[in-house]
Scaffold this motif. Sequence first.
Motif, short mmCIF file in Angstrom:
data_model
loop_
_atom_site.label_atom_id
_atom_site.label_comp_id
_atom_site.label_asym_id
_atom_site.label_seq_id
_atom_site.Cartn_x
_atom_site.Cartn_y
_atom_site.Cartn_z
N LEU A 120 4.46 0.62 1.25
CA LEU A 120 5.08 -0.22 2.27
C LEU A 120 3.98 -0.87 3.13
CD1 LEU A 120 8.15 1.99 3.35
CD2 LEU A 120 8.04 0.22 1.60
N VAL A 121 4.28 -1.09 4.40
CA VAL A 121 3.28 -1.61 5.34
C VAL A 121 2.92 -0.43 6.24
CG1 VAL A 121 3.06 -3.13 7.34
CG2 VAL A 121 4.08 -4.00 5.24
N PRO A 122 1.65 -0.25 6.62
CA PRO A 122 1.31 0.90 7.47
C PRO A 122 2.14 0.90 8.76
CG PRO A 122 -0.68 -0.19 6.70
CD PRO A 122 0.47 -1.06 6.28
N LEU B 199 13.31 2.59 -1.92
CA LEU B 199 13.00 1.80 -0.72
C LEU B 199 12.03 0.65 -1.01
CD1 LEU B 199 12.45 4.71 1.85
CD2 LEU B 199 14.44 3.21 1.68
N PRO B 200 12.36 -0.24 -1.96
CA PRO B 200 11.40 -1.31 -2.26
C PRO B 200 11.21 -2.30 -1.12
CG PRO B 200 13.47 -1.69 -3.42
CD PRO B 200 13.58 -0.34 -2.79
N PHE B 201 12.15 -2.32 -0.15
CA PHE B 201 12.01 -3.22 1.00
C PHE B 201 11.80 -2.43 2.30
CE2 PHE B 201 14.44 -5.60 -2.14
CZ PHE B 201 13.81 -6.84 -2.12
N GLY B 202 11.48 -1.14 2.20
CA GLY B 202 11.36 -0.32 3.39
C GLY B 202 12.73 0.01 3.94
N SER B 203 12.73 0.47 5.20
CA SER B 203 14.00 0.88 5.82
C SER B 203 13.86 0.80 7.33
CB SER B 203 14.32 2.32 5.39
OG SER B 203 15.55 2.72 5.92
N GLY B 204 14.98 0.67 8.00
CA GLY B 204 14.97 0.71 9.46
C GLY B 204 14.53 -0.60 10.08
N ALA C 129 11.97 -2.81 8.34
CA ALA C 129 12.20 -3.14 6.93
C ALA C 129 11.97 -4.64 6.72
CB ALA C 129 13.62 -2.77 6.53
N CYS C 130 11.84 -5.03 5.48
CA CYS C 130 11.53 -6.43 5.16
C CYS C 130 12.62 -7.38 5.69
CB CYS C 130 11.41 -6.58 3.65
SG CYS C 130 11.17 -8.29 3.14
N PRO C 131 12.26 -8.31 6.58
CA PRO C 131 13.27 -9.25 7.07
C PRO C 131 13.65 -10.31 6.03
CG PRO C 131 11.13 -9.74 8.04
CD PRO C 131 10.94 -8.53 7.21
N GLY C 132 12.83 -10.43 4.98
CA GLY C 132 13.12 -11.42 3.93
C GLY C 132 13.86 -10.80 2.76
N LEU D 297 17.05 -10.28 1.87
CA LEU D 297 18.12 -11.00 1.17
C LEU D 297 17.58 -12.19 0.39
CD1 LEU D 297 21.18 -10.88 3.57
CD2 LEU D 297 20.75 -9.59 1.48
N LEU D 298 16.64 -12.91 1.01
CA LEU D 298 16.02 -14.04 0.32
C LEU D 298 15.29 -13.54 -0.93
CD1 LEU D 298 15.48 -17.07 0.42
CD2 LEU D 298 13.44 -16.60 1.80
N GLY D 299 14.59 -12.42 -0.78
CA GLY D 299 13.86 -11.84 -1.91
C GLY D 299 14.82 -11.44 -3.04
N ASN E 182 16.25 -14.55 -4.73
CA ASN E 182 15.25 -15.23 -5.56
C ASN E 182 14.96 -14.49 -6.85
OD1 ASN E 182 14.04 -17.74 -4.70
ND2 ASN E 182 13.67 -16.67 -2.78
N VAL E 183 14.83 -13.17 -6.77
CA VAL E 183 14.54 -12.39 -7.98
C VAL E 183 15.71 -12.53 -8.95
CG1 VAL E 183 14.26 -10.05 -8.87
CG2 VAL E 183 12.99 -10.76 -6.86
N ASN E 184 16.94 -12.40 -8.45
CA ASN E 184 18.12 -12.52 -9.31
C ASN E 184 18.20 -13.90 -9.96
OD1 ASN E 184 20.45 -10.30 -9.22
ND2 ASN E 184 19.23 -10.16 -7.36
#
Length: 152
Positions: A21-23, A83-88, A91-94, A96-98, A101-103
């Motif tokens: 994730l991000v530190p 948790l590919p987008f983190g949590s809490g 967590a990644c604000p992008g 839904l966009l991510g 886009n992947v789909n």
Amino acid sequence: MPYFQAVIKETMRLHPLLPFLVPHMAKAECRVEDFDIPANALTLINVWAIGRDEKVWGSALDFSPERFLGSDIDVRGRHFELLPFGSGRRACPGMLLGIINVNLMLACLRQAFVFEPNERLDKTEKFGIVMALANPLLIRASPRVPIHLLLE
Ligand code: HEM
């Protein structure tokens, strides 16, 4: 498209984009399960290892999208085993966009092409803040439909 969704989840389980994730930093001393975390400690969450934990997943190293069929586990941070987008709050604000886009990208590619590995598929990863393949991915893409239909 439950199987298609399951393939994406399985890919994110085994190959999370940000393996640590991000530190984060603990603002105050706290305890998480068996870990005492002092105030101001830098914490890294190893989601790469969580995704490969045999106790959680069973046959954890097998790429098996079927494990997600009929399961309510999603990638949005509610299920701590994935948790590919983190949590809490951080967590990644992008997210839904991510996800969209992947789909969309995968569905378009899958609709237009048949993919075959050129030689033995080399999935060796290169660890970094962002996880990448160590060597370029070699695959052959053949159009499913006449090429003029794709270009129109
Ligand atoms: C499949 C695509 C993506 C994946 C897998 C992904 C994954 C992540 C992860 C794991 C984090 C760290 C969360 C944490 O430490 O708890 C993160 C943070 C972040 N992501 Fe994404 N992300 C994606 C797409 C995007 C997009 C499209 C945007 C912006 C349009 C974006 C913007 C951000 C930002 C600004 C942060 C920092 C949030 C913070 O520290 O508060 N991400 N992302």
